[in-house]
Design a protein around this motif. Structure first.
Motif: not given
Lengths: 112, 111
Positions: A1-30
């Motif tokens: 319940q203490q984990q924070v899960k992040q994805s992707p591990q690596s990302l390649i984007v072209q200049k001018g593009g949009i980079s998107i990184i995602n995270c998920a958590y379980e502990n609603t007390a955060f």
């Protein structure tokens, strides 16, 4: 319940593009969700942070989107630049202790 | 600007040695932290301190101890270094509220 899960591990984007990184958590007390940026040879530095009472926060080209019901938050980098190439960590904490739980990191490479 | 200074950038030690990693902050921050950074595992909290002589275990305290005799200084101690403690160690400090300010890290190699 203490984990924070992040994805992707690596990302390649072209200049001018949009980079998107995602995270998920379980502990609603955060109640604090920062993103840190780390360049090679340096320690992580705070980039942007959000609290769960808002769904979005924008600072320049960087935006955090927060979905409380899904327990997910994401970092969007608009008009990505080669200077944005770094490792990005999401994190979460509860209360005033500042004990941050970090995600596993995303290595972003922005190609010119 | 907040400055968190870690005494060594690179350190090479032998298995079984006692190792001291030193960290100093110049902003009179109440909280200080030691994190360990490993590829694919992110940053994991070893110990933190919220006041002089006060400490709490983080998520991975085994094999480590800490000392905070003065507000500005927080030391991480490896009582008997092992090869699985080869890693990047990051010190951070903060006031009672975020954000954390990190040093540039000490890369420790135990052979």
């Amino acid at each position: 319940q203490q984990q924070v899960k992040q994805s992707p591990q690596s990302l390649i984007v072209q200049k001018g593009g949009i980079s998107i990184i995602n995270c998920a958590y379980e502990n609603t007390a955060f109640d604090y969700f920062p993103w840190y940026q780390q360049f090679p040879g340096k320690g992580p530095a705070l980039l942007i942070a959000i609290r769960p009472d808002v769904s979005e926060k924008k600072e320049g080209r960087f935006t955090i989107s927060f979905n409380k019901s899904a327990k997910q938050f994401s970092l969007h980098i608009m008009d990505s630049q080669p200077g944005d190439s770094a490792t990005y960590f999401c994190a979460a904490s509860r209360g005033a202790t500042n004990k941050l739980i970090f995600g596993t990191g995303t290595l972003l490479a922005v190609q010119p | 600007d907040v400055k968190v200074t870690q005494s060594s950038r690179y350190l090479v030690k032998r298995t079984g040695e006692k190792v001291f990693l030193e960290c100093v902050q110049d902003m009179d921050h109440e909280n200080m932290f030691w994190y360990r950074q490993d590829p694919g595992l992110g940053l994991r909290l070893i110990y933190f301190s919220y006041d002089v002589k006060m400490k709490e275990k983080g998520d991975i305290p085994e094999g480590y101890s800490v000392s905070r005799e003065k507000k500005e200084r927080f030391s991480l101690i490896l009582e008997s270094a092992s090869t699985n403690q080869t890693s990047m160690y990051l010190c951070a400090s903060s006031r009672l509220v975020p954000p954390l300010h990190f040093g540039n890290g000490t890369r420790l190699t135990v052979t």
